[in-house]
Every structure is written in structure tokens, then in C-alpha cells.
Motif scaffolding. Structure first.
Motif, short mmCIF file in Angstrom:
data_model
loop_
_atom_site.label_atom_id
_atom_site.label_comp_id
_atom_site.label_asym_id
_atom_site.label_seq_id
_atom_site.Cartn_x
_atom_site.Cartn_y
_atom_site.Cartn_z
N LYS A 124 0.84 -1.20 0.00
CA LYS A 124 0.00 0.00 0.00
C LYS A 124 0.87 1.25 0.00
CE LYS A 124 -3.93 -2.07 2.41
NZ LYS A 124 -4.81 -2.00 3.60
N GLY A 125 0.44 2.23 -0.78
CA GLY A 125 1.16 3.49 -0.83
C GLY A 125 2.37 3.48 -1.74
N SER A 126 2.56 2.44 -2.56
CA SER A 126 3.69 2.39 -3.48
C SER A 126 3.24 1.82 -4.81
CB SER A 126 4.83 1.54 -2.91
OG SER A 126 4.41 0.21 -2.72
N VAL A 127 3.72 2.41 -5.89
CA VAL A 127 3.40 2.00 -7.26
C VAL A 127 4.71 1.95 -8.03
CG1 VAL A 127 2.16 2.57 -9.38
CG2 VAL A 127 1.11 3.03 -7.16
N PHE A 128 4.93 0.86 -8.75
CA PHE A 128 6.13 0.73 -9.56
C PHE A 128 5.74 0.68 -11.02
CE2 PHE A 128 9.76 -1.18 -11.61
CZ PHE A 128 10.83 -0.58 -10.96
N LEU A 129 6.32 1.57 -11.83
CA LEU A 129 6.08 1.62 -13.26
C LEU A 129 7.35 1.21 -13.98
CD1 LEU A 129 4.14 5.00 -13.48
CD2 LEU A 129 3.20 2.70 -13.30
N MET A 130 7.27 0.13 -14.76
CA MET A 130 8.43 -0.40 -15.46
C MET A 130 8.35 -0.07 -16.94
SD MET A 130 9.91 -4.31 -15.44
CE MET A 130 10.08 -4.25 -13.65
N CYS A 131 9.47 0.34 -17.50
CA CYS A 131 9.55 0.64 -18.93
C CYS A 131 9.63 -0.67 -19.70
CB CYS A 131 10.76 1.52 -19.23
SG CYS A 131 10.89 2.02 -20.96
N ALA A 190 4.51 20.67 -19.06
CA ALA A 190 4.60 19.28 -18.58
C ALA A 190 3.40 18.96 -17.70
CB ALA A 190 5.89 19.08 -17.79
N PRO A 191 2.95 17.72 -17.68
CA PRO A 191 1.82 17.35 -16.81
C PRO A 191 2.21 17.43 -15.34
CG PRO A 191 2.74 15.40 -17.85
CD PRO A 191 3.41 16.58 -18.50
N SER A 192 1.28 17.90 -14.55
CA SER A 192 1.53 18.04 -13.11
C SER A 192 0.98 16.82 -12.37
CB SER A 192 0.87 19.31 -12.58
OG SER A 192 -0.52 19.27 -12.80
N SER A 193 1.31 16.76 -11.09
CA SER A 193 0.87 15.64 -10.26
C SER A 193 0.28 16.17 -8.96
CB SER A 193 2.04 14.69 -9.95
OG SER A 193 3.02 15.37 -9.21
N ARG A 194 -0.71 15.46 -8.48
CA ARG A 194 -1.36 15.83 -7.22
C ARG A 194 -1.18 14.76 -6.15
NH1 ARG A 194 -7.91 16.56 -6.46
NH2 ARG A 194 -7.90 16.90 -4.22
N PHE A 195 -1.17 13.50 -6.57
CA PHE A 195 -1.14 12.40 -5.61
C PHE A 195 0.24 11.76 -5.47
CE2 PHE A 195 -5.43 12.70 -7.34
CZ PHE A 195 -6.18 12.82 -6.18
N VAL A 196 1.14 12.00 -6.42
CA VAL A 196 2.48 11.42 -6.35
C VAL A 196 3.30 12.24 -5.35
CG1 VAL A 196 4.55 10.78 -7.62
CG2 VAL A 196 2.31 10.64 -8.73
N THR A 197 3.85 11.57 -4.35
CA THR A 197 4.67 12.27 -3.34
C THR A 197 6.16 12.11 -3.59
OG1 THR A 197 4.54 10.31 -1.91
CG2 THR A 197 2.89 12.06 -1.58
N ARG A 198 6.57 10.96 -4.11
CA ARG A 198 7.99 10.74 -4.40
C ARG A 198 8.15 9.97 -5.71
NH1 ARG A 198 11.68 8.19 -0.06
NH2 ARG A 198 10.02 6.65 0.19
N LYS A 258 15.38 12.60 -0.63
CA LYS A 258 14.52 11.43 -0.74
C LYS A 258 13.61 11.48 -1.97
CE LYS A 258 14.43 10.50 4.22
NZ LYS A 258 13.58 10.27 5.42
N PHE A 259 14.03 12.23 -3.00
CA PHE A 259 13.30 12.31 -4.27
C PHE A 259 11.85 12.74 -4.04
CE2 PHE A 259 16.49 8.94 -4.45
CZ PHE A 259 17.29 9.39 -5.49
N SER A 260 11.67 13.72 -3.20
CA SER A 260 10.33 14.14 -2.80
C SER A 260 9.82 15.23 -3.73
CB SER A 260 10.34 14.65 -1.36
OG SER A 260 9.07 15.13 -0.99
N LEU A 261 8.66 15.00 -4.33
CA LEU A 261 8.01 16.03 -5.14
C LEU A 261 7.38 17.11 -4.28
CD1 LEU A 261 6.26 14.03 -8.01
CD2 LEU A 261 7.96 15.82 -8.29
N VAL A 262 7.05 16.77 -3.06
CA VAL A 262 6.44 17.75 -2.16
C VAL A 262 7.43 18.87 -1.86
CG1 VAL A 262 5.39 18.08 0.10
CG2 VAL A 262 4.95 15.98 -1.18
#
Length: 400
Positions: free
Chosen positions: A142-149, A270-278, A382-386
Motif C-alpha cells: 500500500k502506498g507504493s506503485v512501480f512503473l516499469m519501462c 509538462a503534466p503536473s501531479s497531485r497524488f504522487v509524493t515521491r 529522498k526524491f520528494s516532489l512535495v
């Protein structure tokens, strides 16, 4: 009264049965929707978000990564100072197909097309728009999503092959004992069959005959799989796969660095993000085991760390989620020991301001590793978008 009670009981039982059937149908439908994860090895990006926001985070992350992937930013070079340099590149094949589709649509508007041609044009548009460059990997956390190329040739290192024979000695011994017992049983069975044949009976196994009268056997077909032709075909397929590695490389470190730069500069295209934190870049993925992590980190260090002479300090960042097979101290000792053993007088550990940070992220059975140069330059902590958004808003407020 007995009839009324029995009828009520029957109604209640039937109602419960209907509810149970409905529940079973829902559960069966839910279980039948299985997601096939892509094969480990390719690069990707690990996204974090709040719990129960994974679907929205996945949608935003795919939109962001596809935007930067389609607009180039694929080739990477390293200058004399060890900093990564983004090389301009032509647009990818998917963008070119979309452009050709638009040009064909504009030309078709001028010239009248038949109904079949219009249907073909619409199908080509649909296939080009539905093409996926990134596939989500179901981590189960929970709370993590991995996107693979999943683009062919986007891997930065060749596939890792690890032999775990030493780790599974007990299992091998168990398998050998089972095979030996099975072999003894088969020998006894064959002896019994021979005795039956000697008494005048026929063998229980019947041979199949083909159209021409020749006998066929399953064992012969099984033996054909081990012929030299099959071995050569497998070797050729493996060579082709290794040749495709790196043909269209995609470095997630460069893509994530560009994302953070656009966020800090308030780029609206560029597209923005609202829910992505890192957004954590992963240059290679593997199975979460000490052997595969060692082999994968060795390949990445040989490509991104040792060739650059300006690197003198490093740090190892380790984070794991829902995984008890790997220990933090063990992995850090493996990676840091490999670097320090190569040149002890040159390299040193610096946790405050390192030249390079080796990032290791584990989510259940998936492990991602990346070599991030100059993490304090152009990369938030910590690669934080916030924090990147906060810096951008503070800079905009100061300008006003």
C-alpha cells in the motif's frame, strides 16, 4: 405452525444461499482479474503516495513518464565532472506514428476516403494512442506503485543470470531422494511388466501408429527437444535478446531529474501531479535476493560508477517494504565492500555530501537499484516532489 416454521426456515436458508452465491460470484470475478507483471530487469520508477490513492498515483505517473519519454530525453552522457548531461534526441517511434496519423487524417479530409479506409485510419489512431511505454508492476504494498519501462531495448544492463544451487542444497537433496524413490518404484514396475510379457501377455502400453504405419512414441518427441537444433535456436534467441539490450536505452535518473527541474521552474507544458509524493528512479530491477542484488549492482557499478574518475565519495541508501528475506546490513556491506575493495585509497564513504548514491529499494519480491550521481544537485531529499513544489512556490512568492 410446523409448516409455517419450516417454510420460513426454507425461505431464510434460500435467502442465505442466494447471498452466498452472490458473494462467491463476486469473489470469483475478482480473483479471475489477474494482472501479469512484466519480467524483471528493465528500468522503472517507484512512486509513493498516500494509502488508497494508488490508482490515481498510477494514472498520474504514467502520464508524466510518457510525456517525457515521447519528447526524447533518452540518451545520457557523463561529462568530465561526473555530472549527467541530457543529449537532445529525435522523437520516438510512437510520436512519429501519431504525427503520420495526423498528417494522413489532414490529407484524408482533403480527399474523400471510402468507408473501409476510414475504418483503417480510426483503428490505426486507436492502436497508436493505446500503445504503452510503461506497465505497472503489482507490488502488493500500500502506498507504493512501480512503473516499469517495457519498450524493447530500453534495458541499461544485460539480463542477470544467477545460479542458486548453493542456496538450495537442502531442497536439491530432498528432490534427489524423491527421484531415487520414484526410480526404484519405476524399476519394480518395469520388472513386473517384463514378467507379464514372459508369461505370454502383451505390454500394457500401446504404441501409436501414424498414417503411414510408422510407430510414434511420446518419449521420442521428448528427446527431440534436446537436439542440437533446439539448443542452437535457444542460444540464438538469447543472443538476439542481448543485442536488443541498450538499443533504445532509457535512464530513469535523467528523466526524474528533468521532472524535478521542471517542477522547480514552474513549467506548465509538462503534466503536473497531485497524488504522487515521491519519484525514485530505478535503473535496473531484479528479484529480492542477495545473489541477484549482488550481480545487478555489480553490472550497474561497472557501467555508471567505475568508468568515471572524478567520483571519490559514495553512499548507499537502502529501503525495504514487506520483505524479510534480505537484511539491510548485508546488502550495504556487499555494495560498499565491492567499492572499497576496488581502490581503498581513492573511495570513501560520505553520508552528508556524496558524489554518488547507490539507491536500493525493495518492495516484497521486487528490488530496484540505481546509481544517482550528484544527488544534492538538482534532486530534493529522498526524491520528494512535495519539497520540490514547496521550493517552487517559495521562489514564486519571493519574485512577487
Amino acid at each position: 405452525p410446523t409448516e409455517t416454521l419450516s417454510s420460513k426456515k426454507h425461505i431464510i436458508m434460500s435467502g442465505n444461499n442466494n447471498n452466498n452465491n452472490r458473494k462467491r460470484k463476486y469473489q470469483d470475478n475478482f480473483r479471475s482479474r489477474k494482472h501479469r507483471n512484466p519480467r524483471r530487469g528493465g528500468p522503472g520508477v517507484l512512486l509513493t503516495c498516500e494509502t488508497y490513492r494508488e490508482a490515481k498515483c498510477r494514472r498520474e505517473g504514467i502520464g508524466i513518464l510518457q510525456h517525457y519519454f515521447q519528447h526524447g530525453l533518452v540518451d545520457v552522457d557523463v561529462d568530465t565532472n561526473g555530472d549527467t548531461v541530457i543529449l537532445p534526441q529525435e522523437t520516438n517511434a510512437a510520436v512519429s506514428t501519431e504525427d503520420t496519423a495526423t498528417t494522413t487524417a489532414s490529407s484524408s479530409s482533403e480527399t474523400k476516403l471510402s468507408l473501409e479506409d476510414e475504418l483503417k485510419l480510426l483503428r490505426s489512431k486507436k492502436s497508436s494512442s493505446s500503445s504503452k511505454f510503461f506497465t505497472p508492476y503489482e507490488t502488493g504494498s500500500k502506498g507504493s506503485v512501480f512503473l516499469m519501462c517495457t519498450v524493447e531495448g530500453s534495458q541499461l544492463i544485460p539480463p542477470i543470470k544467477v545460479d542458486d544451487s548453493d542456496d538450495n542444497d537442502d531442497n536439491d537433496n530432498d528432490k534427489k531422494s524423491k527421484k531415487s524413490s520414484k526410480k526404484d518404484h519405476d524399476d519394480e514396475k518395469q520388472e513386473g511388466d517384463k514378467n507379464e510379457e514372459s508369461e505370454g501377455g502383451t505390454s500394457p502400453k500401446k504404441q501409436r501408429t501414424g498414417d503411414d504405419g510408422s510407430s510414434t512414441n511420446k518419449d521420442a518427441t521428448k528427446d527431440d527437444k534436446g537436439t542440437p537444433e533446439a539448443a542452437t535456436s535457444d542460444a540464438a534467441a538469447a543472443d538476439d535478446q542481448e543485442k536488443k539490450v541498450g538499443s533504445k536505452p532509457w535512464d530513469p535518473v535523467v528523466a526524474v531529474r528533468k521532472v524535478f527541474a521542471d517542477v522547480e521552474q514552474n513549467v506548465t507544458s509538462a503534466p503536473s501531479s497531485r497524488f504522487v509524493t515521491r519519484m525514485i528512479p530505478m535503473q535496473a530491477t531484479c528479484f529480492a535476493s542477495a545473489a541477484e542484488i549482488t550481480a545487478t549492482s555489480e553490472a550497474l557499478l561497472q557501467k555508471f560508477f567505475f568508468p568515471c574518475s572524478s567520483y571519490t565519495s559514495f553512499a548507499v541508501s537502502f529501503q525495504k517494504r514487506i520483505c524479510n528475506n534480505v537484511k539491510k546490513a548485508e546488502i550495504i556491506d556487499i555494495i560498499a565492500g565491492r567499492i572499497l575493495d576496488s581502490e581503498p585509497k581513492k573511495y570513501k564513504v560520505s553520508l552528508d555530501n556524496p558524489d554518488v548514491t547507490i539507491v536500493v529499494e525493495i518492495v516484497r519480491t521486487l528490488c530496484g537499484i540505481s546509481v544517482v550521481p550528484r544527488p544534492n544537485k538538482g534532486m530534493p531529499s529522498k526524491f520528494s516532489l512535495v519539497t520540490a513544489r514547496e521550493k517552487a512556490s517559495a521562489a514564486a512568492a519571493q519574485e512577487e
